[in-house]
Design a protein around this motif. Structure first.
Motif, PDB file in Angstrom:
ATOM      1  N   PRO A 127       0.837  -1.219   0.074  1.00  0.00           N
ATOM      2  CA  PRO A 127      -0.083   0.083   0.032  1.00  0.00           C
ATOM      3  C   PRO A 127       0.724   1.198  -0.075  1.00  0.00           C
ATOM      4  O   PRO A 127       1.986   1.315   0.507  1.00  0.00           O
ATOM      5  N   ARG A 128       0.415   2.243  -0.703  1.00  0.00           N
ATOM      6  CA  ARG A 128       1.149   3.551  -0.917  1.00  0.00           C
ATOM      7  C   ARG A 128       0.153   4.433  -0.641  1.00  0.00           C
ATOM      8  O   ARG A 128      -1.166   4.759  -1.044  1.00  0.00           O
ATOM      9  N   LEU A 129       0.486   5.710  -0.014  1.00  0.00           N
ATOM     10  CA  LEU A 129      -0.276   6.642   0.693  1.00  0.00           C
ATOM     11  C   LEU A 129       0.090   7.756  -0.714  1.00  0.00           C
ATOM     12  O   LEU A 129       0.985   7.976  -0.863  1.00  0.00           O
ATOM     13  N   VAL A 130      -1.215   8.202  -1.265  1.00  0.00           N
ATOM     14  CA  VAL A 130      -1.284   9.296  -2.136  1.00  0.00           C
ATOM     15  C   VAL A 130      -1.086  10.477  -1.660  1.00  0.00           C
ATOM     16  O   VAL A 130      -2.228  10.939  -0.927  1.00  0.00           O
ATOM     17  N   THR A 131      -0.326  11.564  -1.689  1.00  0.00           N
ATOM     18  CA  THR A 131      -0.258  12.785  -1.188  1.00  0.00           C
ATOM     19  C   THR A 131       0.030  13.921  -2.092  1.00  0.00           C
ATOM     20  O   THR A 131       0.566  13.562  -3.416  1.00  0.00           O
ATOM     21  N   ASP A 132       0.087  15.128  -1.756  1.00  0.00           N
ATOM     22  CA  ASP A 132       0.534  16.305  -2.687  1.00  0.00           C
ATOM     23  C   ASP A 132       1.964  16.172  -2.767  1.00  0.00           C
ATOM     24  O   ASP A 132       2.477  16.707  -3.605  1.00  0.00           O
ATOM     25  N   GLN A 133       2.586  15.394  -2.021  1.00  0.00           N
ATOM     26  CA  GLN A 133       4.014  15.257  -2.048  1.00  0.00           C
ATOM     27  C   GLN A 133       4.645  14.268  -2.970  1.00  0.00           C
ATOM     28  O   GLN A 133       5.653  13.991  -3.101  1.00  0.00           O
ATOM     29  N   GLY A 134       3.689  13.328  -3.331  1.00  0.00           N
ATOM     30  CA  GLY A 134       3.784  12.007  -4.101  1.00  0.00           C
ATOM     31  C   GLY A 134       3.465  10.879  -3.517  1.00  0.00           C
ATOM     32  O   GLY A 134       2.619  10.990  -2.482  1.00  0.00           O
ATOM     33  N   TYR A 135       4.100   9.745  -3.720  1.00  0.00           N
ATOM     34  CA  TYR A 135       3.667   8.489  -2.942  1.00  0.00           C
ATOM     35  C   TYR A 135       4.657   8.256  -1.715  1.00  0.00           C
ATOM     36  O   TYR A 135       5.922   8.563  -1.750  1.00  0.00           O
ATOM     37  N   VAL A 136       3.903   7.997  -0.587  1.00  0.00           N
ATOM     38  CA  VAL A 136       4.755   7.817   0.682  1.00  0.00           C
ATOM     39  C   VAL A 136       4.345   6.335   1.322  1.00  0.00           C
ATOM     40  O   VAL A 136       3.113   5.882   1.146  1.00  0.00           O
ATOM     41  N   SER A 137       5.314   5.757   1.810  1.00  0.00           N
ATOM     42  CA  SER A 137       4.992   4.471   2.466  1.00  0.00           C
ATOM     43  C   SER A 137       4.054   4.708   3.506  1.00  0.00           C
ATOM     44  O   SER A 137       3.766   5.553   4.312  1.00  0.00           O
ATOM     45  N   ALA A 138       2.823   3.504   3.329  1.00  0.00           N
ATOM     46  CA  ALA A 138       1.862   3.443   4.366  1.00  0.00           C
ATOM     47  C   ALA A 138       2.265   2.728   5.532  1.00  0.00           C
ATOM     48  O   ALA A 138       1.573   2.348   6.536  1.00  0.00           O
TER      49      ALA A 138
END
Length: 147
Positions: A127-138
């Motif tokens: 799973p990846r977190l979609v943020t305004d910074q890009g993809y972040v580890s969940a």
């Protein structure tokens, strides 16, 4: 076919239907994008004997061409949209499938609050977190839910 209630990830865009016996344009409720996690509440069978996955919104095909199980330790990951607090300095990435030096986008400092716009899964099921910074580890080792 998937025949047990569990958390699954869509392998392509799929539809949720409001009728377990008839999967057609008339019974489509909502389309679920590829790489989205769905939680299966139970399994039922159509009148023709096809297994159907029961979700909060309706019925989904149990065909393994459309859905696959999540990673075994999915509970160690954030899987819902909201805000997260970064627990240690981490990187965001511009590729959901490859978290490596050449795909690093922005370094995010410990204590930063990020708004999770969506959850998407890598081709390997992470799973990846979609943020305004890009993809972040969940991974909960790196981020916490923030209220």
């Amino acid at each position: 076919y998937i025949t047990t209630a569990q958390k699954l990830v869509t392998k392509e865009n799929i539809w949720i239907y409001n009728n377990k016996d008839t999967f057609s344009a008339e019974t489509q409720v909502v389309q679920i994008p590829k790489d989205t996690m769905i939680e299966v509440k139970s399994i039922v069978f159509s009148k023709d004997g096809w297994p159907r996955l029961v979700t909060d919104q309706g019925y989904v095909s149990a065909n393994k061409n459309y859905v696959k199980p999540t990673i075994d330790n999915i509970d160690q990951y954030i899987t819902n949209i909201g805000k997260v607090e970064v627990k240690q300095d981490i990187w965001s990435y511009n590729d959901k499938d490859i978290f490596a030096v050449n795909t690093q986008s922005v370094q995010i400092k410990k204590g930063t609050i990020l708004t999770v716009q969506g959850i998407i899964f890598s081709k390997d099921g992470w799973p990846r977190l979609v943020t305004d910074q890009g993809y972040v580890s969940a991974n909960k080792n790196y981020v916490n839910l923030f209220n």
